[in-house]
Design an enzyme around this catalytic site. Sequence first.
Site, PDB file in Angstrom:
ATOM      1  N   HIS A 129      38.996  40.829  31.396  1.00  0.00           N
ATOM      2  CA  HIS A 129      40.054  40.268  30.565  1.00  0.00           C
ATOM      3  C   HIS A 129      39.427  39.561  29.363  1.00  0.00           C
ATOM      4  O   HIS A 129      38.205  39.396  29.303  1.00  0.00           O
ATOM      5  CB  HIS A 129      40.924  39.294  31.378  1.00  0.00           C
ATOM      6  CG  HIS A 129      40.176  38.131  31.931  1.00  0.00           C
ATOM      7  ND1 HIS A 129      39.849  38.011  33.258  1.00  0.00           N
ATOM      8  CD2 HIS A 129      39.656  37.035  31.324  1.00  0.00           C
ATOM      9  CE1 HIS A 129      39.186  36.888  33.441  1.00  0.00           C
ATOM     10  NE2 HIS A 129      39.050  36.284  32.288  1.00  0.00           N
TER      11      HIS A 129
HETATM   12  P1  TYD Z   1      40.729  35.353  37.142  1.00  0.00           P
HETATM   13  O1  TYD Z   1      40.375  34.481  35.989  1.00  0.00           O
HETATM   14  O2  TYD Z   1      41.612  36.526  36.856  1.00  0.00           O
HETATM   15  O3  TYD Z   1      39.422  35.851  37.880  1.00  0.00           O
HETATM   16  P2  TYD Z   1      38.185  36.752  37.383  1.00  0.00           P
HETATM   17  O4  TYD Z   1      38.320  36.935  35.920  1.00  0.00           O
HETATM   18  O5  TYD Z   1      36.978  35.981  37.747  1.00  0.00           O
HETATM   19  O6  TYD Z   1      38.216  38.030  38.103  1.00  0.00           O
HETATM   20  O7  TYD Z   1      41.401  34.431  38.268  1.00  0.00           O
HETATM   21  C1  TYD Z   1      41.721  34.952  39.539  1.00  0.00           C
HETATM   22  C2  TYD Z   1      42.845  34.114  40.113  1.00  0.00           C
HETATM   23  O8  TYD Z   1      42.455  32.763  40.289  1.00  0.00           O
HETATM   24  C3  TYD Z   1      44.097  34.108  39.223  1.00  0.00           C
HETATM   25  O9  TYD Z   1      45.213  34.461  40.013  1.00  0.00           O
HETATM   26  C4  TYD Z   1      44.262  32.679  38.788  1.00  0.00           C
HETATM   27  C5  TYD Z   1      43.382  31.863  39.684  1.00  0.00           C
HETATM   28  N1  TYD Z   1      42.666  30.828  38.916  1.00  0.00           N
HETATM   29  C6  TYD Z   1      43.154  29.540  38.877  1.00  0.00           C
HETATM   30  O10 TYD Z   1      44.198  29.232  39.455  1.00  0.00           O
HETATM   31  N2  TYD Z   1      42.457  28.580  38.172  1.00  0.00           N
HETATM   32  C7  TYD Z   1      41.320  28.877  37.513  1.00  0.00           C
HETATM   33  O11 TYD Z   1      40.695  27.972  36.872  1.00  0.00           O
HETATM   34  C8  TYD Z   1      40.822  30.232  37.527  1.00  0.00           C
HETATM   35  C9  TYD Z   1      39.562  30.621  36.800  1.00  0.00           C
HETATM   36  C10 TYD Z   1      41.521  31.157  38.244  1.00  0.00           C
END
Ligand code: TYD
Length: 138
Positions: A53
Amino acid sequence: MGRLKNCKIIQLPKITDRRGNITFIENNRHIPFEIKRVYYLYDVPGGESRGGHAHKQLHQFIIAASGSFDVVLDDGFERKRFHLNRSYYGLYLCPMVWRELDNFSTGAVCLVLASEFYDEKDYIRDYSEFKRLVKGEK
Ligand code: TYD
């Protein structure tokens, strides 16, 4: 051209000591933003990848606090792979850069410092939308 030129590896202070080393990070001194949130990725199974993303406003700084992994950055014009494997180096990511994390070693801990609280509205999770946005800006 794109924003990849603004993303860079930053070397952090390291206080070497036979009892163990210390590295520290201060707001706006070692990294170019105020830290509002800290999160970390751990227990990543072998072969898994994270990220996939971009963020509209968020600045981030990524550190391999333990072990190693790769961060692939893409600004819509070029793509670059960074290998993080030292706890006194980090990678600064500016807004509007697509990122993917992979190649995690066993026991890797990916520590992330972020400039804003978590906000799902700040995410761009569709790569073609990301491309449209960065190309349209020119
Ligand atoms: P995401 O940022 O999409 O993970 P990655 O990019 O590492 O694969 O986050 C995954 C899930 O975690 C998403 O549903 C939201 C939650 N999340 C939070 O609630 N707070 C946070 O600070 C982060 C980074 C994620």
